[in-house]
Design an enzyme around this catalytic site. Sequence first.
Site, short mmCIF file in Angstrom:
data_model
loop_
_atom_site.label_atom_id
_atom_site.label_comp_id
_atom_site.label_asym_id
_atom_site.label_seq_id
_atom_site.Cartn_x
_atom_site.Cartn_y
_atom_site.Cartn_z
N ASP A 132 0.83 -1.20 0.00
CA ASP A 132 0.00 0.00 0.00
C ASP A 132 0.87 1.25 0.00
O ASP A 132 1.46 1.61 1.02
CB ASP A 132 -0.91 -0.02 1.22
CG ASP A 132 -1.95 1.09 1.20
OD1 ASP A 132 -1.96 1.87 0.22
OD2 ASP A 132 -2.74 1.18 2.14
N ASP A 354 -1.45 5.31 -6.36
CA ASP A 354 -1.74 4.52 -5.16
C ASP A 354 -1.92 3.06 -5.54
O ASP A 354 -2.78 2.72 -6.36
CB ASP A 354 -2.99 5.06 -4.48
CG ASP A 354 -3.38 4.26 -3.25
OD1 ASP A 354 -2.47 3.83 -2.52
OD2 ASP A 354 -4.59 4.07 -3.02
#
Length: 476
Positions: A132, A354
């Site tokens: 992440d 992201d």
Amino acid sequence: MADSACGDVQTPSRRVLLEESMKTSLKMELKHRDHGQPTRNRRSLLLESLKRDITRLQSFQKRVSEKLTASANPEAYLEMTNSSSTKSPPSPSSSWEEVDSTVESGAELGAGEYFMDVFVGNPPRHFLLIIDTGSDLTWLQCKPCKACFDQSGPVFDPSQSTSFKIIPCNAAACDLVVHDECRDNSSKTSPKTCKYFYWYGDSSRTSGDLALESLSVSLSDHPSSLEIRDMVIGCGHSNKGLFQGAGGLLGLGQGALSFPSQLRSSPIGQSFSYCLVDRTNNLSVSSAISFGAGFALSRHFDQMRFTPFVRTNNSVETFYYLGIQGIKIDQELLPIPAERFAIAPNGSGGTIIDSGTTLTYLNRDAYRAVESAFLARISYPRADPFDILGICYNATGRTAVPFPTLSIVFQNGAELDLPQENYFIQPDPQEAKHCLAILPTDGMSIIGNFQQQNIHFLYDVQHARLGFANTDCSAL
């Protein structure tokens, strides 16, 4: 997964101490997770990913709002958050120059994220962690569980690890997280346990104890494993949310607690790169991830284009912001003002890349321009929307379904040409429906992992820039 999966890692002869690592550059190959679980169909996987994206966008907006609070009242915000921008956690033992690994699609576990195999503790136990780039703290579910979601394999038991050490409130690392129990103890003379709480969306959160622990990974093409000692991690006793199948999360953001930031003093903390295979069509093929420059330099460095990361005084330090000039459809630059992609003076907006968000979300004005451009150029008959994917086409009877090209133009002139498979998706491979995998948002714009497939990305943290090169990631 059975504990025997990591039995070899526990053998002392299989463990390479960090001080020996300067002798060679090693490629790391991690064990695949258990493929015996039934694969969820693409339709349900996409619906679950869309649901998780919504909560994720909400959490991002909350973090931006906290930054806006900081702009309006810096002293109150500093008191509330113990801002970590000028602080660093204790550096774990590491002198490696390069570490390469594999990342696996979460599709078989019913998730839209990508997973990395990590061995935690001593003796090491195997866990699947979501990679992440939109968060910092690395954490995993821990016993005793007040609330835990279902994961692949057993929950981590810190009482069974000889290297697990609780961080007290009076430790410097505790200043990097915020919790009432420690904040109320202003003198910080008590050895009270440092608590953390992270919120990822309306239904996704983790809280527990901040701790020091060893992370180990097995290595490909080498009979060894890498052990990184004294990493600051979260031991989550109360966890909830859409982390389907994962045991926790590996934080790759820019904040002080992230995995690369904690290794910043070593070569492997200066950069990291990954190349994500198509998560729906190549379930048996692993993606590649590397910490350190070797993987990128040896593969695609000469072909890479670069664009600098963008940061302002009011931007969220975790995120990798990018400066975007505009978007091209069929090589035509759309009439979108560049400020639609920029960070506003108060810290709102901006565009980030992201790995934890599935689809791409554009500022609403930019999305409307993209939508109009596709509608004007595509002659296939329209199909009913799929959930919140509103632009869908029926390509029944066609063996090839070409769509207009799409490119992202960065402020320095570098262009990222997206493969067609990265912006039009078939929700059900048994149907001829193709939908635009881009959605509007009123917050920041986000380039998600679906749009990142088959592109090698290099996060050159040392030089504050993003590199990218289109490639077949399954061939790496």
